[in-house]
Design a protein around this motif. Structure first.
Motif, PDB file in Angstrom:
ATOM      1  N   VAL A  59       0.847  -1.185   0.000  1.00  0.00           N
ATOM      2  CA  VAL A  59       0.000   0.000   0.000  1.00  0.00           C
ATOM      3  C   VAL A  59       0.878   1.228   0.000  1.00  0.00           C
ATOM      4  N   VAL A  60       0.589   2.162  -0.907  1.00  0.00           N
ATOM      5  CA  VAL A  60       1.390   3.364  -1.036  1.00  0.00           C
ATOM      6  C   VAL A  60       0.532   4.551  -0.602  1.00  0.00           C
ATOM      7  N   PHE A  61       1.075   5.359   0.309  1.00  0.00           N
ATOM      8  CA  PHE A  61       0.386   6.575   0.760  1.00  0.00           C
ATOM      9  C   PHE A  61       1.059   7.772   0.080  1.00  0.00           C
ATOM     10  N   SER A  62       0.271   8.708  -0.366  1.00  0.00           N
ATOM     11  CA  SER A  62       0.838   9.849  -1.061  1.00  0.00           C
ATOM     12  C   SER A  62       0.105  11.125  -0.663  1.00  0.00           C
ATOM     13  N   ARG A  63       0.825  12.234  -0.688  1.00  0.00           N
ATOM     14  CA  ARG A  63       0.215  13.546  -0.425  1.00  0.00           C
ATOM     15  C   ARG A  63       0.402  14.417  -1.627  1.00  0.00           C
TER      16      ARG A  63
END
Length: 63
Positions: A59-63
């Protein structure tokens, strides 16, 4: 009424206009109903972050 003018001519014009408008509405309605994109007005969404699940399970979290 102008002298010598047939009163049926005006009725025929009105009927022709009404029939034309009804045909236009039916054709336009069919076009929007059977087109793939049923959205008539565009909407733009803006997000500040994203959570993306990849096929390998990470899972990749990005802002």
């Amino acid at each position: 009424m102008i002298k010598g003018e047939d009163p049926m001519d005006n009725r025929k014009k009105v009927i022709a206009i009404v029939v034309s408008l009804i045909a236009l509405v039916v054709i336009a309605g069919g076009f929007f109903r059977f087109s793939g994109n049923r959205q008539i007005f565009d909407t733009t969404y803006r997000f500040e972050k994203a959570i993306i699940s990849l096929p390998d399970g990470t899972v990749v979290f990005s802002r």
